[in-house]
Scaffold this active site. Structure first.
Site, PDB file in Angstrom:
ATOM      1  N   SER A 252       0.822  -1.198   0.000  1.00  0.00           N
ATOM      2  CA  SER A 252       0.000   0.000   0.000  1.00  0.00           C
ATOM      3  C   SER A 252       0.866   1.261   0.000  1.00  0.00           C
ATOM      4  O   SER A 252       1.768   1.365  -0.817  1.00  0.00           O
ATOM      5  CB  SER A 252      -0.924  -0.075   1.212  1.00  0.00           C
ATOM      6  OG  SER A 252      -2.090   0.625   0.969  1.00  0.00           O
ATOM      7  N   LYS A 256       4.341   2.119  -2.201  1.00  0.00           N
ATOM      8  CA  LYS A 256       4.686   3.310  -3.000  1.00  0.00           C
ATOM      9  C   LYS A 256       6.107   3.740  -2.628  1.00  0.00           C
ATOM     10  O   LYS A 256       6.919   4.082  -3.489  1.00  0.00           O
ATOM     11  CB  LYS A 256       3.715   4.465  -2.708  1.00  0.00           C
ATOM     12  CG  LYS A 256       2.211   4.157  -2.874  1.00  0.00           C
ATOM     13  CD  LYS A 256       1.381   5.436  -2.623  1.00  0.00           C
ATOM     14  CE  LYS A 256      -0.035   5.216  -2.091  1.00  0.00           C
ATOM     15  NZ  LYS A 256      -0.984   4.517  -2.873  1.00  0.00           N
ATOM     16  N   HIS A 394      -7.780  -5.532  -0.436  1.00  0.00           N
ATOM     17  CA  HIS A 394      -6.534  -4.853  -0.099  1.00  0.00           C
ATOM     18  C   HIS A 394      -5.955  -5.428   1.189  1.00  0.00           C
ATOM     19  O   HIS A 394      -6.491  -5.186   2.280  1.00  0.00           O
ATOM     20  CB  HIS A 394      -6.886  -3.366   0.068  1.00  0.00           C
ATOM     21  CG  HIS A 394      -5.705  -2.458   0.152  1.00  0.00           C
ATOM     22  ND1 HIS A 394      -4.780  -2.338  -0.847  1.00  0.00           N
ATOM     23  CD2 HIS A 394      -5.312  -1.609   1.134  1.00  0.00           C
ATOM     24  CE1 HIS A 394      -3.866  -1.450  -0.492  1.00  0.00           C
ATOM     25  NE2 HIS A 394      -4.172  -0.995   0.708  1.00  0.00           N
TER      26      HIS A 394
HETATM   27  C1  GCU Z   1      -5.538   4.732   1.183  1.00  0.00           C
HETATM   28  C2  GCU Z   1      -4.964   5.435  -0.015  1.00  0.00           C
HETATM   29  C3  GCU Z   1      -4.080   4.523  -0.843  1.00  0.00           C
HETATM   30  C4  GCU Z   1      -3.072   3.830   0.039  1.00  0.00           C
HETATM   31  C5  GCU Z   1      -3.746   3.185   1.215  1.00  0.00           C
HETATM   32  C6  GCU Z   1      -2.843   2.621   2.269  1.00  0.00           C
HETATM   33  O1  GCU Z   1      -6.444   3.767   0.778  1.00  0.00           O
HETATM   34  O2  GCU Z   1      -6.011   5.954  -0.771  1.00  0.00           O
HETATM   35  O3  GCU Z   1      -3.404   5.272  -1.827  1.00  0.00           O
HETATM   36  O4  GCU Z   1      -2.322   2.917  -0.682  1.00  0.00           O
HETATM   37  O5  GCU Z   1      -4.512   4.145   1.895  1.00  0.00           O
HETATM   38  O6  GCU Z   1      -1.671   2.912   2.310  1.00  0.00           O
HETATM   39  O7  GCU Z   1      -3.333   1.932   3.147  1.00  0.00           O
END
Ligand code: GCU
Length: 413
Positions: A252, A256, A394
């Site tokens: 997540s 990134k 997710h």
């Molecule tokens: C949110 C966000 C995502 C990210 C995620 C996380 O959902 O919108 O971009 O990847 O959080 O890090 O849990």
């Protein structure tokens, strides 16, 4: 700007439409020169892309300290029922009076080192990845939500309690990773940079206030990525670790950060991005899932201020995330998606991996060996690039680790 057309035609049996996206060609430089050799990539294209992304998206980072202060405060050869040696080090990039980053390392006892390693940031503190009572509980701020409820609560007034041990263990199969002969190293995101208000107030961002000024500021992504390089600086001093074989892993937002860390720092041997989505692996150009406007509105502290003016321009950007993936080439890269993770646009993550293919090829690697978006639960493990979209939402599941470990077994040993 030269663009390339990508077709992510799905297997006919899925009944879904063929999607076409046009993205900037990674092998055409900003001045229009076609990049035809590895040397041109290294000398011209790679530096200009790193500069572009620092300026327009991730911000600028300070130099890392040459004499990083590392204090090993724990070394237990009998951890996890004698399966592991647990090391804990405090990293002080600004000296003893500055921020402290705890790096937790498990070494597999069944193999003679130096061993390859998996390194990643965690969401809830080092103590959350395993119930091991020897892990130092973080003193940094912790997010409270459904996961941290309980009797007794796992987090109270945003501080971890004893009950927080192992709260996120499901996502971190430590023993399995060790059984493959890999060490596991992790640090807590909030030790590095605050992911809550007041933003930029603690950790590395407080240590380098001059890097908070202006539009190219050192946001969370920049700081998290930087901290992974710092962790590698520390691991390089540890003889039990083969520092030339350290793979990054991140889920997540931390996925990134892992991608940007792997892009910048070529010492990392491989990168695994688990559902990194927008600002991670997915292509903004498809206009599917979380967009730049939302990313910057909900998480204004993640990327540099200079990224904000791109809101609303997702489908016409002069760049996209396949260029970040290209900066990892020719090192092994695995992008894992989940079919119900709508905002991360699983198909867009695949398309991004495909779009990095020409750079992998130029640098002696191989493009992803899949001509269409792979069916759900069909992992594709290529020589350099790997991808899957699995059933479910997710999260980090066994299915993900099954394939990540298989890929790392093949690529890092
Ligand atoms: C949110 C966000 C995502 C990210 C995620 C996380 O959902 O919108 O971009 O990847 O959080 O890090 O849990």
């Amino acid at each position: 700007m030269k663009r390339m057309i990508l077709t992510t035609a799905l297997a006919a049996m899925t009944g879904l439409a063929t999607a076409q996206t046009t993205v900037p060609d990674p092998l055409v430089a900003q001045d229009g020169t076609r990049i035809e050799t590895a040397a041109q990539w290294r000398e011209k294209r790679r530096p200009e892309l790193l500069e572009f992304f620092a300026k327009n998206m991730y911000g600028r980072a300070p130099e890392r300290p040459k004499d990083l202060l590392v204090e090993v405060f724990d070394r237990d050869p009998h951890a996890l029922g004698d399966k592991a040696t647990r090391l804990q080090m405090a990293l002080y990039p600004g000296g003893k009076s500055g921020p402290r980053l705890d790096l937790l390392v498990y070494l597999p006892n069944q193999v003679k080192g130096p061993v390859p390693a998996v390194l990643g940031l965690n969401f809830w503190g080092n103590q959350a990845i395993h119930p091991d009572p020897g892990i130092r509980i973080t003193e940094s701020w912790i997010e409270e939500n459904r996961q941290t409820e309980g009797n007794p609560p796992k987090v109270q007034n945003h501080r971890a309690t004893e009950a927080s041990r192992g709260l996120n263990a499901k996502q971190w199969p430590v023993e399995r990773i060790l059984s493959h002969g890999f060490a596991l190293a992790t640090m807590y995101r909030e030790d590095v940079a605050p992911d809550h208000e007041p933003y930029f107030s603690t950790g590395l961002q407080a240590l380098y206030p001059e890097f908070q000024k202006g539009d190219e500021n050192f946001g969370c992504m920049g700081a998290w990525a930087w901290s992974l390089s710092l962790a590698l600086d520390a691991l390089e001093k540890e003889p039990a670790i083969d520092a030339k074989k350290v793979a990054l892993f991140g889920w997540s937002r931390l996925g990134k950060a892992a991608l940007w860390a792997g892009a910048r720092d070529e010492r990392f041997a491989a990168v695994i991005s688990n559902e990194s989505g927008a600002g991670g692996a997915k292509l903004f150009h498809r206009g599917v899932g979380e967009d730049i406007e939302r990313l910057n509105r909900v998480f204004p502290h993640w990327f540099a201020r200079s990224f904000k003016p791109y809101a609303g321009k997702d489908t016409e950007l002069p760049f996209d995330q396949h260029l970040v993936l290209s900066l990892i080439a020719p090192r092994p890269l695995y992008v894992g998606s989940a079919i119900d993770d709508k905002s991360a646009d699983a198909e867009g993550e695949y398309a991004s991996v495909k779009a990095a293919g020409p750079v992998y090829k130029l640098l002696g690697g191989e493009p992803l060996p899949a001509e269409t978006w792979p069916a759900v639960d069909q992992a594709v493990l290529g020589k350099s690039l790997a991808y899957h979209v699995r059933t479910g939402k997710h999260d980090v599941l066994d299915f993900d680790w099954d394939h990540y470990l298989e890929f790392l077994d093949q690529r890092l040993k």
